[in-house]
Write a protein that holds these residues in place. Structure first.
Motif, short mmCIF file in Angstrom:
data_model
loop_
_atom_site.label_atom_id
_atom_site.label_comp_id
_atom_site.label_asym_id
_atom_site.label_seq_id
_atom_site.Cartn_x
_atom_site.Cartn_y
_atom_site.Cartn_z
N LYS A 98 6.97 5.18 1.76
CA LYS A 98 5.64 5.49 1.22
C LYS A 98 5.31 6.74 0.90
O LYS A 98 5.75 7.74 2.02
CB LYS A 98 4.58 4.67 1.79
CG LYS A 98 4.84 3.15 2.05
CD LYS A 98 3.54 2.61 2.53
CE LYS A 98 3.52 1.22 2.39
NZ LYS A 98 2.56 0.35 3.06
N GLN A 99 4.80 7.29 -0.01
CA GLN A 99 4.17 8.65 -0.07
C GLN A 99 2.96 8.97 0.79
O GLN A 99 2.35 7.98 1.33
CB GLN A 99 3.59 8.97 -1.48
CG GLN A 99 4.59 9.07 -2.67
CD GLN A 99 5.69 10.04 -2.41
OE1 GLN A 99 5.48 11.07 -2.22
NE2 GLN A 99 7.06 9.32 -2.56
N ILE A 100 3.13 10.03 1.48
CA ILE A 100 1.90 10.53 2.65
C ILE A 100 0.63 9.85 2.08
O ILE A 100 -0.01 9.45 3.03
CB ILE A 100 1.96 11.84 2.64
CG1 ILE A 100 3.17 12.52 3.39
CG2 ILE A 100 0.78 12.41 3.76
CD1 ILE A 100 3.43 12.12 4.63
N ASP A 101 0.10 10.03 0.83
CA ASP A 101 -0.93 9.69 0.42
C ASP A 101 -1.43 8.12 0.33
O ASP A 101 -2.35 7.62 0.36
CB ASP A 101 -1.52 10.36 -0.73
CG ASP A 101 -0.58 10.19 -2.18
OD1 ASP A 101 0.49 9.45 -1.79
OD2 ASP A 101 -0.82 10.55 -3.02
N GLU A 102 -0.17 7.46 0.35
CA GLU A 102 -0.28 6.00 0.42
C GLU A 102 -0.25 5.26 1.87
O GLU A 102 -0.45 4.00 1.80
CB GLU A 102 0.87 5.44 -0.34
CG GLU A 102 1.16 5.81 -1.74
CD GLU A 102 2.43 5.43 -2.47
OE1 GLU A 102 3.25 4.71 -1.79
OE2 GLU A 102 2.72 5.55 -3.76
#
Length: 103
Positions: A98-102
């Motif tokens: 997952k991306q950090i912002d997710e």
């Protein structure tokens, strides 16, 4: 060194010593220990932006509090080693994370 510290913490839980910070944490319970782990993790992040000496100090604090957490929850260092060995040699694909912002 980490194994010796873990064993010292485990022994302190089994045979409390008056005035011990480790026993204070055990007496306060899991929520207090979790709070300290969170605080120390945050301090490691901040220290990494400052200087190496501070990073070393804060990382040492985090490791100590993580070991207290492991003892409190009954997780052995062997279980951690086993888990890490399972991961050894495996490729981690960034596209699968997952991306950090997710998070």
């Amino acid at each position: 060194m980490i194994e010796a510290l873990y064993e010292e913490i485990r022994a302190r839980k089994e045979e409390p010593k008056e005035g011990s910070y480790t026993n204070y944490l055990f007496d306060q319970g899991l929520d207090k220990i979790l709070k300290k782990v969170g605080e120390e993790a945050t301090e490691v992040v901040i220290a990494a932006k400052n200087n190496q000496a501070e990073l070393i100090t804060e990382t040492s604090d985090l490791i100590y509090h993580m070991l207290v957490l492991l003892v409190e929850t009954g997780v052995s260092l062997e279980e951690i080693k086993t888990e890490l060995k399972k991961r050894e040699g495996k490729l981690s694909k960034t596209k699968e994370r997952k991306q950090i912002d997710e998070l």
